[in-house]
Design an enzyme around this catalytic site. Structure first.
Site, PDB file in Angstrom:
ATOM      1  N   TYR A 189      53.229 -71.718  52.510  1.00  0.00           N
ATOM      2  CA  TYR A 189      54.307 -71.173  51.682  1.00  0.00           C
ATOM      3  C   TYR A 189      54.579 -72.019  50.448  1.00  0.00           C
ATOM      4  O   TYR A 189      55.222 -71.545  49.510  1.00  0.00           O
ATOM      5  CB  TYR A 189      55.576 -71.013  52.524  1.00  0.00           C
ATOM      6  CG  TYR A 189      55.382 -70.038  53.663  1.00  0.00           C
ATOM      7  CD1 TYR A 189      55.216 -68.678  53.407  1.00  0.00           C
ATOM      8  CD2 TYR A 189      55.317 -70.474  54.977  1.00  0.00           C
ATOM      9  CE1 TYR A 189      54.993 -67.779  54.442  1.00  0.00           C
ATOM     10  CE2 TYR A 189      55.099 -69.583  56.021  1.00  0.00           C
ATOM     11  CZ  TYR A 189      54.934 -68.241  55.741  1.00  0.00           C
ATOM     12  OH  TYR A 189      54.713 -67.355  56.758  1.00  0.00           O
ATOM     13  N   ARG A 219      58.736 -62.062  63.916  1.00  0.00           N
ATOM     14  CA  ARG A 219      57.576 -61.185  64.023  1.00  0.00           C
ATOM     15  C   ARG A 219      58.045 -59.851  64.589  1.00  0.00           C
ATOM     16  O   ARG A 219      59.067 -59.778  65.272  1.00  0.00           O
ATOM     17  CB  ARG A 219      56.517 -61.795  64.952  1.00  0.00           C
ATOM     18  CG  ARG A 219      55.973 -63.142  64.498  1.00  0.00           C
ATOM     19  CD  ARG A 219      54.953 -63.670  65.499  1.00  0.00           C
ATOM     20  NE  ARG A 219      54.370 -64.943  65.101  1.00  0.00           N
ATOM     21  CZ  ARG A 219      54.842 -66.140  65.434  1.00  0.00           C
ATOM     22  NH1 ARG A 219      55.927 -66.212  66.211  1.00  0.00           N
ATOM     23  NH2 ARG A 219      54.258 -67.241  65.029  1.00  0.00           N
ATOM     24  N   HIS A 267      55.783 -57.524  58.219  1.00  0.00           N
ATOM     25  CA  HIS A 267      55.524 -58.970  58.327  1.00  0.00           C
ATOM     26  C   HIS A 267      55.832 -59.693  57.018  1.00  0.00           C
ATOM     27  O   HIS A 267      56.051 -60.906  57.020  1.00  0.00           O
ATOM     28  CB  HIS A 267      54.066 -59.203  58.726  1.00  0.00           C
ATOM     29  CG  HIS A 267      53.832 -60.516  59.419  1.00  0.00           C
ATOM     30  ND1 HIS A 267      54.340 -60.803  60.665  1.00  0.00           N
ATOM     31  CD2 HIS A 267      53.159 -61.632  59.015  1.00  0.00           C
ATOM     32  CE1 HIS A 267      53.964 -62.027  61.023  1.00  0.00           C
ATOM     33  NE2 HIS A 267      53.264 -62.547  60.032  1.00  0.00           N
ATOM     34  N   LYS A 274      55.022 -65.862  70.005  1.00  0.00           N
ATOM     35  CA  LYS A 274      53.573 -66.060  69.978  1.00  0.00           C
ATOM     36  C   LYS A 274      53.223 -67.358  70.689  1.00  0.00           C
ATOM     37  O   LYS A 274      53.847 -68.393  70.455  1.00  0.00           O
ATOM     38  CB  LYS A 274      53.084 -66.098  68.529  1.00  0.00           C
ATOM     39  CG  LYS A 274      51.572 -66.078  68.392  1.00  0.00           C
ATOM     40  CD  LYS A 274      51.162 -65.961  66.939  1.00  0.00           C
ATOM     41  CE  LYS A 274      49.651 -65.882  66.804  1.00  0.00           C
ATOM     42  NZ  LYS A 274      49.246 -65.746  65.376  1.00  0.00           N
ATOM     43  N   HIS A 325      55.843 -72.221  64.349  1.00  0.00           N
ATOM     44  CA  HIS A 325      54.469 -72.652  64.094  1.00  0.00           C
ATOM     45  C   HIS A 325      54.157 -73.927  64.883  1.00  0.00           C
ATOM     46  O   HIS A 325      54.967 -74.852  64.924  1.00  0.00           O
ATOM     47  CB  HIS A 325      54.262 -72.933  62.602  1.00  0.00           C
ATOM     48  CG  HIS A 325      54.208 -71.698  61.764  1.00  0.00           C
ATOM     49  ND1 HIS A 325      54.373 -71.710  60.390  1.00  0.00           N
ATOM     50  CD2 HIS A 325      54.008 -70.401  62.099  1.00  0.00           C
ATOM     51  CE1 HIS A 325      54.273 -70.481  59.925  1.00  0.00           C
ATOM     52  NE2 HIS A 325      54.057 -69.672  60.933  1.00  0.00           N
ATOM     53  N   ARG A 382      58.990 -61.687  57.029  1.00  0.00           N
ATOM     54  CA  ARG A 382      58.878 -63.027  57.639  1.00  0.00           C
ATOM     55  C   ARG A 382      58.361 -64.026  56.602  1.00  0.00           C
ATOM     56  O   ARG A 382      58.898 -65.133  56.480  1.00  0.00           O
ATOM     57  CB  ARG A 382      57.950 -62.957  58.848  1.00  0.00           C
ATOM     58  CG  ARG A 382      57.642 -64.310  59.508  1.00  0.00           C
ATOM     59  CD  ARG A 382      56.806 -64.067  60.769  1.00  0.00           C
ATOM     60  NE  ARG A 382      56.120 -65.264  61.222  1.00  0.00           N
ATOM     61  CZ  ARG A 382      56.652 -66.172  62.050  1.00  0.00           C
ATOM     62  NH1 ARG A 382      57.899 -66.025  62.477  1.00  0.00           N
ATOM     63  NH2 ARG A 382      55.946 -67.214  62.449  1.00  0.00           N
TER      64      ARG A 382
END
Length: 403
Positions: free
Chosen positions: A383, A259, A348, A284, A374, A351
């Site tokens: 994805y 990120r 982004h 994050k 995640h 990524r």
């Protein structure tokens, strides 16, 4: 500035400051060797003119300040909450900051936009409620950006009911405000969801009345597919970046699926060169993780480190602090234009492309989830919907018709 807070031992008071025609953050604290060392570690500089330490005013630098003084001193932000009455930077100093690149899209969460009409001024009780909320968020170690988003959304709720005490706003009132956001202001689902999170936090954690917001309606989840560049497009993008530092930045983002905020916070010690890995700290959700460091990215980085010699942060700005997110966005969009890529891609997108390309090369989805940081595998599964490898093997029934 609250003089009492500034003079109390072990506290650091932040305030607005204009230094050399730039908006900055002033750091006021009693003379103490430990606090001075922490200020220097954060990248702050001493101003003899203003008799204080200072840093550029940005969410990234604010996070650095909190990290530097964590466990050492209480950081008081009351001074930053007040509107700065200093003039904007002069035209001469801002001229060099302008560029002809198209306006980048910031991938970080945005606070709900304030209504265009003149909103009523906050009452003293509303202002105090927001101050209490900020204090709670700061103690909970929310990021500066998240604090800004939460306070903005809650402030708009208060302004929607200017005659009501914040604690007297009922569940029906909150639902009416949500309806106003959705039908009158027509904000996005993401903005609506941010408003729900912010209002729930205020009434659950500040007021202590969870029942008031237990049944708040959330917007339906939008199933949007992420924008992805092909491997050829990524290669073309990187080939069109001549500056060594700029190329290293974009290569590292794609190499590890970073990120933008994670790239900005990288330090030299986060490179695990021997193992070909990169350590992402406080990503994050304040989570640490390990991701990939490709040989090509490392080769570019080694040349960059020899040439630029950064001291603390892997990519430093002119003042020695973290590199500007805006600058990274400009670098990306200039390279995208030079490469002739017409997709509405952002930083982004690199990524998303990293994850999709790994999936197409046969990497297990669980490993991709760990590399991206995640919490849920469902987030990573998106994805599978943009990967073209499996779809490319499927034959359309139209091709079997005898026309």
């Amino acid at each position: 500035m609250d003089k009492k807070a500034a003079d109390s031992p072990g506290s650091v008071t932040l305030a607005h400051l204009v230094h050399k025609d730039q908006r900055c953050i002033a750091l006021h604290f009693p003379y103490d060797a430990g606090l001075i060392a922490a200020a220097r570690k954060a990248g702050a500089k001493w101003s003899s003119t203003h008799r204080c330490w200072w840093m550029p005013n940005s969410p990234e630098h604010l996070k650095v300040i909190f990290d530097a003084f964590k466990g050492l001193a209480w950081v008081d932000m009351n001074g930053l909450r007040k509107q700065a009455d200093a003039p904007a930077p002069s035209r001469e100093r801002t001229k060099g900051m302008r560029n002809s690149a198209s306006k980048p899209v910031d991938p970080s969460p945005k606070a709900p936009r304030e209504p265009k009409a003149d909103a009523p001024a906050l009452t003293s009780l509303q202002a105090q409620a927001l101050a209490d909320m900020r204090r709670k968020l700061e103690v909970a170690r929310y990021s500066p950006r998240s604090i800004q988003v939460y306070l903005s959304a809650t402030k708009q709720l208060f302004q929607h009911f200017p005659r009501k005490h914040p604690n007297d706003i009922r569940t029906e009132d909150i639902e009416a405000f949500q309806h106003h956001l959705a039908t009158v202001r027509k904000v996005s689902n993401s903005t609506l969801n941010q408003a729900v999170n912010a209002i729930r936090y205020y009434y659950m954690n500040v007021v202590g009345d969870a029942r008031r917001v237990t049944f708040m309606e959330r917007p339906r989840h939008e199933k949007k597919l992420p924008m992805v560049l092909s491997e050829e497009e990524v290669a073309a993008l990187l080939r069109n970046v001549e500056n060594l530092k700029h190329r290293s930045i974009l290569m590292l983002i794609y190499s590890g699926g970073l990120r933008l905020s994670e790239l900005i916070g990288l330090e030299r010690q986060d490179l695990a060169v021997e193992r070909g890995q990169l350590i992402v700290r406080s990503g994050k959700g304040s989570k640490d993780r390990i991701t990939l460091l490709s040989r090509k990215a490392l080769s570019s980085l080694e040349e960059y480190l020899t040439t630029y010699k950064p001291k603390r942060y892997l990519f430093e700005g002119p003042d020695g602090g973290p590199y500007s997110p805006r600058s990274v966005q400009v670098i990306f969009h200039r390279a995208r234009e030079k490469a002739g890529i017409t997709k509405p891609a952002t930083v982004h997108t690199l990524r998303h492309s990293f994850a999709t390309h790994l999936l197409e090369k046969g990497t297990d989805l669980r490993y991709i989830q760990a590399l991206l940081g995640h919490s849920s595998s469902k987030t990573t599964e998106i994805y599978t919907h943009v990967s073209t490898k499996a779809l490319g093997r499927i034959r359309s029934p139209l091709d079997d018709l005898d026309l």
